[in-house]
Write an enzyme that holds these catalytic residues in place. Structure first.
Site, PDB file in Angstrom:
ATOM      1  N   LYS A  65      44.908  54.437 110.143  1.00 50.02           N
ATOM      2  CA  LYS A  65      43.843  54.597 109.158  1.00 50.02           C
ATOM      3  C   LYS A  65      43.144  53.255 108.914  1.00 50.02           C
ATOM      4  O   LYS A  65      43.770  52.184 109.022  1.00 50.02           O
ATOM      5  CB  LYS A  65      44.464  55.131 107.867  1.00 50.02           C
ATOM      6  CG  LYS A  65      43.501  55.620 106.806  1.00 50.02           C
ATOM      7  CD  LYS A  65      44.297  56.272 105.669  1.00 50.02           C
ATOM      8  CE  LYS A  65      43.432  56.826 104.575  1.00 50.02           C
ATOM      9  NZ  LYS A  65      44.230  57.540 103.542  1.00 50.02           N
ATOM     10  N   SER A 141      42.425  61.780 102.128  1.00 50.75           N
ATOM     11  CA  SER A 141      41.493  60.758 102.579  1.00 50.75           C
ATOM     12  C   SER A 141      41.711  60.329 104.026  1.00 50.75           C
ATOM     13  O   SER A 141      40.878  59.652 104.610  1.00 50.75           O
ATOM     14  CB  SER A 141      41.610  59.530 101.673  1.00 50.75           C
ATOM     15  OG  SER A 141      42.913  58.970 101.745  1.00 50.75           O
ATOM     16  N   SER A 165      46.930  62.616 100.627  1.00 48.65           N
ATOM     17  CA  SER A 165      45.964  62.199 101.645  1.00 48.65           C
ATOM     18  C   SER A 165      46.462  62.285 103.076  1.00 48.65           C
ATOM     19  O   SER A 165      45.665  62.192 104.011  1.00 48.65           O
ATOM     20  CB  SER A 165      45.477  60.768 101.356  1.00 48.65           C
ATOM     21  OG  SER A 165      44.630  60.755 100.238  1.00 48.65           O
TER      22      SER A 165
END
Length: 433
Positions: A65, A141, A165
């Protein structure tokens, strides 16, 4: 992409060619590390030929990420205001451990700005549409993380989970997503959202891959997941608020999954936690804990009216700035009492079971311009997953069979029982398949 016998370099080049072919419209990766990935793949292939494997992650293609530090570059965390931030001095702790285990780090994936929202939209970048149907939201996310695994441009993805997330986008893509006990994995070099709630977790196609990545990032030795019998397993089903407003397909799949577990010998019992949820809601009437802590993380720019930050991030965080520090300390104390109360109730059960999200992925168009619909969808996506973060549990989502769009079955367990949860999840995964 499932693990194959093909050399790591060959698998990597196939992925790089695919991403290069769509370079003009790339939405999944924020940055690619072509040359370092090639060197890592070549080294893994050489170890393989020499019989010197470093373990189950050696040569696996891993995406990370966009909130993990990579030495020599600024960590954007999905935000354009960090483009001029000082470059990181070292890789994030979990990235160093992944590299040491032979993982091939292919690149950084798209995320919502500062990891604060759960739908998967970031106004600074094009939305990485769901890999199942590009017109649908990816979830957030860790949006690009899920898409990269589901479309086959990584074999394992590393995300973060502060309220769901990892598990939300995993569920919306039919993947496995694991949230370990908070603090078990080092957060050094991971851009924070809410330090009390943040955790780092993997997304993959199998529990085994998630378990291997989790062990490496935790500094443990990966080992095969010894199966655990489901016969006699004590399962808590929290009837009430968390099972309201389920999409019909999600409800049917959840009921079918429970029936399969019953046939395997598991024992189901209704489990009342609405009172704890209501007490947590009362304690956070001053603002969500994630929002309150994030407002302190971002205090340096929040008062700048012109800061180019997603309004869905800026507005709620700015409101939280006015809450006194003493009130946040009181909230943290109240949370610890509720964490202990939840832990005490769980002593009589092995797992809590819930649909990971009450709804499957909705269309991007339905939430892109309609702020009220966006809020409704985000509230539903977060409703069940955030319980694990709020009450300091460990949790995993598994794909449920028999749905037209992917939906997840979430298993939650007491904090610190990560290994046992993963072993049980592997047994449930086998049953559902």
């Amino acid at each position: 992409m499932r693990q194959s016998n093909a050399p790591s370099r060959d698998r990597l080049e196939t992925i790089l060619t695919r991403v290069d072919d769509r370079r003009a419209g790339e939405r999944v990766f924020m940055k690619l590390y072509r040359e370092t990935a090639r060197a890592e793949a070549d080294a893994a292939d050489m170890r393989r030929r020499e019989g010197k494997s470093l373990g189950p992650l050696d040569g696996r293609i891993v995406s990370i990420k966009d909130l993990f530090d990579i030495a020599g570059e600024p960590t954007l965390a999905g935000s354009i205001i960090r483009r001029d931030a000082p470059p990181a001095k070292a890789d994030a702790a979990v990235v160093r451990r992944l590299r040491a285990a032979g993982a091939v780090i292919i690149g950084k994936t798209h995320m919502t700005e500062f990891a604060f929202t759960a739908v998967g939209l970031n106004p600074h970048y094009s939305v990485p549409g769901n890999a199942i149907d590009a017109s649908l939201i990816p979830g957030g996310s860790s949006s690009g993380a899920a898409v990269s695994v589901a479309e086959g441009t990584s074999e394992i993805a590393i995300g973060s989970d502060t309220g769901g997330s990892v598990r939300i986008p995993a569920a919306l893509h039919g993947l496995v997503g694991f949230k370990p006990t908070a603090r078990r994995l080092p957060l050094d070099g991971a851009f924070p959202l809410a330090p009390s709630l943040d955790s780092i977790g993997p997304l993959a196609r199998t529990v085994a891959d998630c378990a291997a990545a989790d062990a490496v990032m935790a500094g443990e030795m990966p080992k095969p997941l010894a199966p655990l019998s489901l016969d006699g397993l004590r399962l808590a089903i929290p009837r009430g608020l968390l099972l309201e407003d389920l999409a019909p397909g999600v409800a049917r799949a959840f009921d079918a999954s429970l029936q399969m577990l019953l046939h395997a010998g598991a024992k189901l019992a209704d489990y009342a936690i609405d009172d704890l949820l209501e007490r947590f809601a009362e304690a956070t009437s001053i603002g969500s804990l994630a929002g309150l802590e994030a407002s302190r993380v971002h205090a340096d720019w929040l008062l700048d009216e012109n800061a180019p930050v997603d309004i869905r991030v800026k507005s709620p965080l700015r409101r939280r700035l006015s809450v006194p520090d003493a009130a946040i300390e009181n909230l943290l104390e109240a949370r610890q009492k509720l964490v202990r109360a939840m832990d005490e109730r769980l002593t009589h059960f092995d797992l809590i079971l819930l649909p990971t999200t009450p709804i499957p992925a909705v269309s991007i168009a339905s939430v892109e311009e309609d702020r009220q619909e966006y809020r409704r969808v985000e509230d539903l996506l977060l409703r069940n997953t955030q319980v694990a973060n709020q009450f300091d549990l460990t949790a995993i989502t598994l794909p449920m069979p028999g749905t037209s769009l992917p939906a997840g079955l979430m298993l939650m367990a007491r904090n610190g029982t990560d290994e046992r949860l993963l072993r049980l999840a592997a047994s449930v995964e086998s049953l559902l398949r």
